[in-house]
Design an enzyme around this catalytic site. Sequence first.
Site, PDB file in Angstrom:
ATOM      1  N   GLU A 108      55.600 -24.739 -31.972  1.00  0.00           N
ATOM      2  CA  GLU A 108      56.537 -23.627 -31.854  1.00  0.00           C
ATOM      3  C   GLU A 108      57.908 -24.093 -32.325  1.00  0.00           C
ATOM      4  O   GLU A 108      58.865 -24.153 -31.561  1.00  0.00           O
ATOM      5  CB  GLU A 108      56.597 -23.096 -30.420  1.00  0.00           C
ATOM      6  CG  GLU A 108      57.267 -21.728 -30.359  1.00  0.00           C
ATOM      7  CD  GLU A 108      57.501 -21.221 -28.951  1.00  0.00           C
ATOM      8  OE1 GLU A 108      57.157 -20.061 -28.683  1.00  0.00           O
ATOM      9  OE2 GLU A 108      58.029 -21.981 -28.118  1.00  0.00           O
TER      10      GLU A 108
ATOM     11  N   GLU B 282      56.835 -19.662 -18.068  1.00  0.00           N
ATOM     12  CA  GLU B 282      57.560 -20.638 -18.891  1.00  0.00           C
ATOM     13  C   GLU B 282      59.042 -20.665 -18.524  1.00  0.00           C
ATOM     14  O   GLU B 282      59.692 -19.623 -18.494  1.00  0.00           O
ATOM     15  CB  GLU B 282      57.421 -20.271 -20.365  1.00  0.00           C
ATOM     16  CG  GLU B 282      58.152 -21.209 -21.317  1.00  0.00           C
ATOM     17  CD  GLU B 282      58.060 -20.766 -22.760  1.00  0.00           C
ATOM     18  OE1 GLU B 282      58.362 -21.599 -23.642  1.00  0.00           O
ATOM     19  OE2 GLU B 282      57.694 -19.602 -23.015  1.00  0.00           O
TER      20      GLU B 282
END
Length: 261
Positions: free
Chosen positions: A240, A143
């Site tokens: 998130e 990520e």
Amino acid sequence: MPKFSVNLTMMFQEAPFMERFAAAAKAGFKAVEFMFPYEYSVAELQKVLADNDQKLVLFNMPAGNWAAGDRGIAVDPTRKAEFQAGVQKAVEYAKALGVPQVNCLVGKKLADVPMAEQRQTMIENLQFAAESLAQAGVKLLIEPLNFRDVPEFTLNTTAQVLEVLDEVCHANVFLQYDVYHAQRMEGELSGILRTSLPKIAHIQIADNPGRHQPGTGEINYRWLLPEFDAAGYSGYIGLEYVPSADSLSSLSWMAEYGYNL
């Protein structure tokens, strides 16, 4: 129709962590994710997932000393043994909990180590992780994080991660596409989605600025969320975000946009 998972590190913080599973289940979530499982036993997590009839779709590999500022250690040549031990711990938890994918934060740039050495260390560590996880039937995700929120983080853009994936050169390494970080760094959200889709294994969302729920910022999620389906993405979309008020009321955007859990 998108499939949604809820990130229990960010959401339902009104309750202690182990009580958030029940709160998420009451809200309708059958899929959850969170940052790190390691302070809890496998047995504890198995029980709370079973009790709430939920599946765990994602967590992160150990990332060093988080409280001291670590955001991963894959770039550090002095911590390769620690990294490899963390991979093995992630494999243990992922296999026991039936988790299909694990995210790796690679870490911040080191001021006292040449960048070429840091990159070579990162590539070697990711090759080790990709193979170890492949043997367990678990995907490795990488990520990028924006450098405004995480100064000196090594990988900031989708393009940088895709270059790393090419260098790692292993079939079991993929991109985690976090729309919030991408908006902070790149924009072109649907374009990146379409061109990078074959390597995207998981998507996470939050609005910008503030990292709150969709509808609180500049990202047009009414338009973007259908683009995920149109592009052919079939995985989970992780919520998130940090709710701007309480977690339950922050979910009102889902009904407004026509989504049900």
